[in-house]
Write an enzyme that holds these catalytic residues in place. Structure first.
Site, mmCIF file in Angstrom:
data_model
loop_
_atom_site.group_PDB
_atom_site.id
_atom_site.type_symbol
_atom_site.label_atom_id
_atom_site.label_comp_id
_atom_site.label_asym_id
_atom_site.label_seq_id
_atom_site.Cartn_x
_atom_site.Cartn_y
_atom_site.Cartn_z
ATOM 1 N N HIS A 1 0.860 -1.137 -0.125
ATOM 2 C CA HIS A 1 -0.089 -0.051 -0.072
ATOM 3 C C HIS A 1 0.994 1.281 0.164
ATOM 4 C CE1 HIS A 1 -3.837 1.962 1.369
ATOM 5 N NE2 HIS A 1 -3.063 2.956 1.333
ATOM 6 N N LYS B 1 1.293 10.974 -5.203
ATOM 7 C CA LYS B 1 1.406 11.978 -3.996
ATOM 8 C C LYS B 1 2.713 12.364 -3.701
ATOM 9 C CE LYS B 1 -3.429 11.436 -2.149
ATOM 10 N NZ LYS B 1 -3.885 10.167 -2.758
ATOM 11 N N GLU C 1 -10.772 4.590 7.964
ATOM 12 C CA GLU C 1 -9.584 5.329 8.653
ATOM 13 C C GLU C 1 -10.024 6.496 9.500
ATOM 14 O OE1 GLU C 1 -5.648 7.200 6.775
ATOM 15 O OE2 GLU C 1 -7.334 6.690 5.301
#
Length: 441
Positions: free
Chosen positions: A84, A89, A238
């Protein structure tokens, strides 16, 4: 005989003797007897030939005129697998700061930068920088989530395609779509995204938050994936709010649709705050359905329970011991790198592993947990990596540590990374390389 701490023979046929391999990562032939110590390490000789592991033998049994590296009981691991990450970004923090350093601040900081600065060149240079870091640290494969819910959903995918091609043979890259669940309400858009993911040989992704139409939308995602033969990877729960239980909606959808493809669920922070019986029920279902779990400890520690001027009380790391206890496939990964979601990081899975062991109390016993950054995420990605076996590529990491407490005690910055039987000749890139993109310090 050569020094087992640093030197690697230049020849293609040699022996890595007296290596201490985590038993969970060693697939030795059943015909040989090897001793495993209480730390969960197995001593063996590894014969390397033409870039592959030719043989695994008891220590001291390999004969002949081969060059020998005597590891003297120091650890040898296979290459790392990072399940992951967010390559598109990465490294934008200097130009896209997150003043509050919390989740809301990160969500607000990224879109303006993406809209104004994410050219193909910008994305590709930052991706390549991050991959060079991962390569030096010993990563052989990774999955990267790509921002897909934007005016140009294909932007990051187009940028990754040539980078992915360039890195073949060094790091296997598997892209995943990062799409808020609400965007799947548009049927035409949902089909377009699924078709695009299939065309790029990627993974269908979802940010699965609580939504009034969650049941129908999750069913749509899984149906789209099933028709196209895609794996699914979702960001879920999250948050530290114990009332947020999107994971249960996902598990319901898997059962309702009969989806049989691979599913990975990332974060699961709220499992750490839900009532024990309630959380245990969800974790048992995760295991029963064969769903893989990925914990992102560095990013979750950074973002969760952040209140200005107050020390954090809750840390947001998923209950890894309990998940593993239920038999779930548990992995540990890097997540974001030097961006508004996580200001630090270097795609060093050993740093992530060491942190996870300490904060998650994964050390009693520690011996199953090296699999969480190697063979278990490789299985989730559907690739053969993260193990040492006869015939497997000699993609190895040599550590100075002998015991696990030595491995956890130091950063292991003196590790030697071997690819196809040869030590790599690469160094970590200088952050100054990105100054023209992100600005000088």
């Amino acid at each position: 005989m050569t020094d087992g701490r640093t030197a690697v023979p230049k020849t293609g046929h040699w022996v890595l003797a007296n290596a201490a391999v985590p038993t969970v990562l060693l697939d030795a032939p059943a015909s040989i007897e090897l001793a495993t110590n209480p730390d969960g390490l197995t001593r063996c000789d590894l014969v390397i030939n033409d870039g592959r592991v030719e043989a695994i033998a008891p220590p001291g049994t390999v004969r002949g005129d081969l060059a020998v590296i005597d590891r003297a009981g120091r650890q040898v691991w296979p290459g790392l697998v990072d399940l992951h990450t967010h390559l598109d970004k990465g490294h934008i923090l200097p130009r896209a700061p997150n003043p509050t350093a919390d989740f809301a601040g990160a969500l607000a900081a990224v879109p303006p930068d993406r809209t104004s600065r994410w050219s193909q060149t910008d994305i590709q240079r930052r991706m390549d920088f991050a991959l060079r870091c991962a390569y030096v640290h010993g990563t052989v494969a990774l999955r990267t989530h790509l921002d897909t819910a934007q005016d140009d959903p294909e932007r990051s995918w187009r940028a990754l395609a040539p980078v992915r091609e360039t890195w073949i043979g060094r790091i296997a890259i598997q892209p995943a779509a990062l799409v808020p669940i609400s965007h799947y309400s548009d049927v035409d858009y949902a089909r377009r995204i699924a078709d695009m993911v299939a065309a790029y040989d990627g993974v269908l992704g979802v940010v699965a938050y609580e939504d009034p139409n969650a049941e129908a939308l999750l069913d749509r995602v899984l149906t789209l994936a099933a028709v196209r033969g895609l794996a699914v990877d979702m960001h879920v729960d999250e948050t530290l709010d114990p009332s947020v239980t999107a994971v249960d909606r996902i598990l319901d959808s898997i059962e309702r649709t009969g989806f049989a493809g691979p599913v990975t669920l990332g974060h699961l922070c709220s499992l750490s705050t839900r009532a024990d019986a309630d959380a245990q029920h969800s974790m048992a279902r995760i295991a029963d359905l064969g769903v893989a779990v990925v914990s992102l400890p560095l990013c979750n520690l950074f973002l969760q329970n952040r209140v200005p001027g107050r020390s954090p009380r809750q840390r947001g790391v998923a209950p890894l011991l309990e998940l593993a206890g239920h038999g779930a496939a548990v992995t540990i990964a890097s997540d974001n790198t030097r961006d508004p979601f996580y200001a630090y990081g270097d795609l060093d899975l050993i740093e992530v592993f060491r942190t996870a062991v300490r904060i998650g109390h994964l050390d009693r016993p520690i011996d199953p947990w090296p699999a969480a950054v190697t063979r278990t995420p490789a299985t989730a990605m559907g690739i053969d990596a993260g193990r040492i076996a006869v015939g497997a590529p000699a993609d190895l990491i040599l550590f100075s540590a002998r015991r696990f407490d030595e491995l956890i005690a130091r950063p292991q910055s003196d590790r030697v990374v071997i690819r196809r039987g040869q030590a790599i000749n690469a160094e970590l890139p200088d952050f100054a390389e990105l100054d023209d993109l992100v600005g000088h310090p």
